[in-house]
Design an enzyme around this catalytic site. Structure first.
Site, mmCIF file in Angstrom:
data_model
loop_
_atom_site.group_PDB
_atom_site.id
_atom_site.type_symbol
_atom_site.label_atom_id
_atom_site.label_comp_id
_atom_site.label_asym_id
_atom_site.label_seq_id
_atom_site.Cartn_x
_atom_site.Cartn_y
_atom_site.Cartn_z
ATOM 1 N N ASP A 173 10.614 -18.080 11.244
ATOM 2 C CA ASP A 173 8.923 -18.220 9.312
ATOM 3 C C ASP A 173 8.085 -19.574 9.722
ATOM 4 O OD1 ASP A 173 10.965 -19.940 10.708
ATOM 5 O OD2 ASP A 173 11.489 -21.531 8.748
ATOM 6 N N GLU A 174 6.754 -19.422 9.246
ATOM 7 C CA GLU A 174 6.303 -20.915 8.791
ATOM 8 C C GLU A 174 5.465 -21.315 9.967
ATOM 9 O OE1 GLU A 174 8.812 -23.279 4.844
ATOM 10 O OE2 GLU A 174 8.497 -23.484 7.208
#
Length: 525
Positions: free
Chosen positions: A318-319
Site C-alpha cells: 500500500d501507499e
C-alpha cells in the site's frame, strides 16, 4: 449516538441488567450465539469444577483443552474466595467435553462449531460440550464462562436459567485484529494480553504488522542487521519471542498473520543494510533494481516459514510513492533498460515478492492498492485486503479473488471518532448478493494502528469497539440487531465483564478511549 442519549440508554440498561440475573431477563452473551434456549433453574458451580473427556476422540497431547479449562475456571471465579456452603444447593459438578477430531493443528477454516448443554437436573450434574475440533470446544468454554456469575450472598459461583442448549458456529472464518509494533513497540506481555482479550469475543486472527518505515523490531536470523532499525536496543523481539507468541496464540485458537509491507513503508530496513535504500537521502520504497532487495525478502520469508504457520502472509503493497525510483539515477537507468515506467516497476516488485512468498508455501494477502492498480496480474490465490473505503470488496469478488474487509471509515480503531455503533453496523457483504461471491469474503478485521497507542492505552482503544465488530463477524446475519440500541445494554455488560477480567475496556458512552464522565456503575458508562 449523542453522549447524553447514550447515557440515557445505558441508564435504562442498568434497570434491565438488574433483572438479567433472573428468569426472563436478558441473555448476556457476546457475541450472540446462533441458537439459544434456556430454562428457569439456578445451579451453583462446584468450587472444584471438574473436566471430563469421556466419549472423546481427542487426546489433548498439547494440553490445549486442559489449559483452556483451567483458564475458564479462573475467569469465572475472578479471584473471589469461593468459601460459601453448597449444602442443599443444586451443584454443577463438571463439564464433559467430547471432541470428535483428534487433529489439534490450527488451520485456516478449521471447524469452530460447538454445542453446549447445561442440564437442570442430574446426579451428578454435568454440562456437556460437543465439538468437531478442540478449537470449537474452546469457544464453548468461553460461552460457558459468560453464563456464570459470582453470588455475593452465598459466596459461590452461580449459573442461572438452566437448562441451557446453545448451538453455535461462526459466520466468517476470518475474524481479525491488527496490532502495529512499528509505530510503538509493544512488549511481549502486552501482545499476550491482547490475544487473551481476543478470545473473549471469539476473534481468531492476530494480524501482526511487525515492521514499517519507523522501526524494524524483529530479529531476522538470515539478515541480523535488519533489527538495527529498531527504536532502541531493548525494543526488539527475538525470533524465539515470535515463536512463543505464535504458540501462545495457537493454544487459544488464534492464528498469527505476519506482515512485511513491501515495497513502501520500509525505510527502517536500510538502517542495517543501506543498499536497500534507493539512496541515503531517498530511502523508500525499497530498491527495485537491486537483486539484494529480493534476497533479503526471500531470507525474511524463509525465516517466517519456520515461525508463522498460518497459511497466509501479508505483503502489504500500500501507499507506494515511487518518486525515489525516478529521481535516483541508477534506478532510473535500470527502469529504462528494462522498458519500465514507475507503475510497471511497482507491479514488478509486488508480483516478484508474491512469487517468493509462494515458494515458501504461503498464500498472499495484499492491501487493496495492488488490486486497484493491477488486479488482473495478481496471483489468483491473492487475498485483497480492503481498507480505503466501501465498494471495493464487491469489485474484488466480482473479479474472482478473495477479500478481507477493514474499511477505514468504520473498522479503524485509531480513528477515535469512530463509534462502536459504526463498528457494529459495518456489513462485509454490502452489495454482494451472489452466494458464490459471498463465499469469497473471508471475513473482516479491525485495525489498531499504532501512531498514538502503546502499552499504556492499547486495550482501552481496542475495546469495546472491536467486540462490536466481533459480533458482526461471528453471529448469523439474521440474529444481528438492525438497531444498535437493541444491543447497547448487552455490550455494556460485556464491557464490564472485560473490566472484571482485567481488560482495560473503555466506556461505551463516547468515542474511542473515552474516560468515564462521572461517578456511577460500570454498565451506565
Amino acid at each position: 449516538m449523542a453522549p447524553a442519549l447514550m447515557r440515557l440508554v445505558l441508564a435504562l440498561a442498568v434497570v434491565s441488567c438488574c433483572a438479567a440475573g433472573q428468569p426472563g431477563g436478558r441473555v448476556d452473551l457476546w457475541p450472540m450465539p446462533a441458537s439459544v434456549t434456556r430454562g428457569a433453574r439456578t445451579l451453583y458451580v462446584a468450587r472444584d469444577l471438574r473436566l471430563s473427556t469421556a466419549g472423546t476422540g481427542y487426546k489433548d497431547g498439547k494440553a490445549i483443552l486442559a489449559d483452556a479449562f483451567r483458564r475458564m475456571v479462573a475467569v469465572i471465579q475472578l479471584d473471589h474466595a469461593i468459601n460459601g456452603s453448597y449444602h442443599g444447593l443444586p451443584v454443577l459438578a463438571g463439564v464433559n467435553v467430547a471432541v470428535r477430531s483428534p487433529d489439534d493443528e490450527l488451520k485456516f477454516g478449521v471447524d469452530e462449531s460447538y454445542k453446549l448443554t447445561v442440564p437442570a437436573t442430574g446426579n451428578p450434574i454435568y454440562a456437556r460440550i460437543e465439538a468437531q475440533t478442540v478449537f470449537g470446544a474452546l469457544h464453548a468454554l468461553e460461552t460457558f464462562s459468560q453464563l456464570c456469575y459470582f453470588d455475593f450472598v452465598l459466596g459461590v459461583t452461580g449459573l442461572h436459567w438452566a437448562p441451557w442448549t446453545i448451538v453455535d458456529k461462526p459466520r466468517f472464518p476470518y475474524r481479525g485484529l491488527l496490532i502495529d509494533t512499528a509505530r510503538h513497540y509493544l512488549p511481549v506481555p502486552v501482545i499476550k494480553s491482547v490475544i487473551d482479550s481476543m478470545v473473549y469475543s471469539k476473534l481468531n486472527v492476530l494480524h501482526w504488522h511487525i515492521v514499517d518505515e519507523q522501526s524494524f523490531p524483529l530479529e531476522i536470523p538470515s539478515y541480523p542487521k535488519l533489527s538495527n532499525g529498531a527504536y532502541s536496543y531493548s525494543e526488539k523481539y527475538t525470533i524465539n519471542d515470535a515463536i512463543h507468541i505464535v504458540q501462545y496464540a495457537e493454544k487459544r485458537g488464534v492464528n498469527v498473520l505476519a506482515e512485511i509491507d513491501v515495497p513502501g513503508h520500509a525505510g527502517s530496513w536500510g538502517v542495517g543494510y543501506p543498499s536497500l535504500w534507493p539512496s541515503a537521502t531517498c530511502q523508500q520504497p525499497l530498491d527495485v533494481s537491486n537483486d539484494f532487495t529480493f534476497k533479503v525478502i526471500d531470507g525474511i520469508l524463509s525465516d517466517f516459514s519456520k515461525v508463522f504457520k498460518f497459511k497466509f502472509v501479508h505483503l502489504g503493497g500500500d501507499e507506494v510513492d515511487t518518486s525515489c525510483w525516478t529521481t535516483t539515477p541508477r534506478i532510473k537507468s535500470w527502469l529504462v533498460q528494462h522498458g519500465m515506467n514507475e507503475s510497471d516497476a511497482y507491479r514488478y516488485f509486488v508480483l516478484k515478492a508474491q512469487k517468493i512468498a509462494i515458494s515458501h508455501g504461503y498464500e498472499i494477502i495484499n492491501w487493496e492498492e495492488t488490486f486497484n492498480n493491477f488486479g488482473d496480474k495478481l496471483d489468483r490465490k491473492t487475498v485483497v485486503h480492503n481498507w480505503l473505503g466501501g465498494g471495493v470488496a464487491e469489485k474484488v469478488v466480482s473479479a474472482g479473488l478473495r477479500c478481507i474487509v477493514s474499511n477505514q471509515d468504520k473498522w479503524y480503531l485509531d480513528h477515535l471518532d469512530a463509534t462502536w455503533e459504526g463498528f457494529y453496523m459495518n456489513e462485509p457483504l454490502t452489495n454482494i448478493y451472489n452466494p458464490e461471491q459471498q463465499k469469497l469474503i473471508l471475513g473482516g478485521e479491525v485495525c489498531m494502528w499504532g501512531e498514538h497507542i502503546d502499552a499504556s492505552d492499547i486495550q482501552q482503544t481496542i475495546w469495546p469497539r472491536a467486540a462490536a465488530a466481533a459480533e458482526r463477524l461471528w453471529t448469523p446475519v439474521e440474529k444481528l440487531a438492525k438497531d444498535t440500541t437493541a444491543v447497547t445494554a448487552r455490550l455494556a455488560h460485556f464491557r464490564c465483564l472485560l473490566n472484571e477480567r482485567g481488560v482495560a475496556a473503555a466506556p461505551l458512552a463516547g468515542y474511542g478511549r473515552t474516560a468515564p464522565s462521572e461517578p456511577g456503575s460500570c454498565v451506565r458508562q
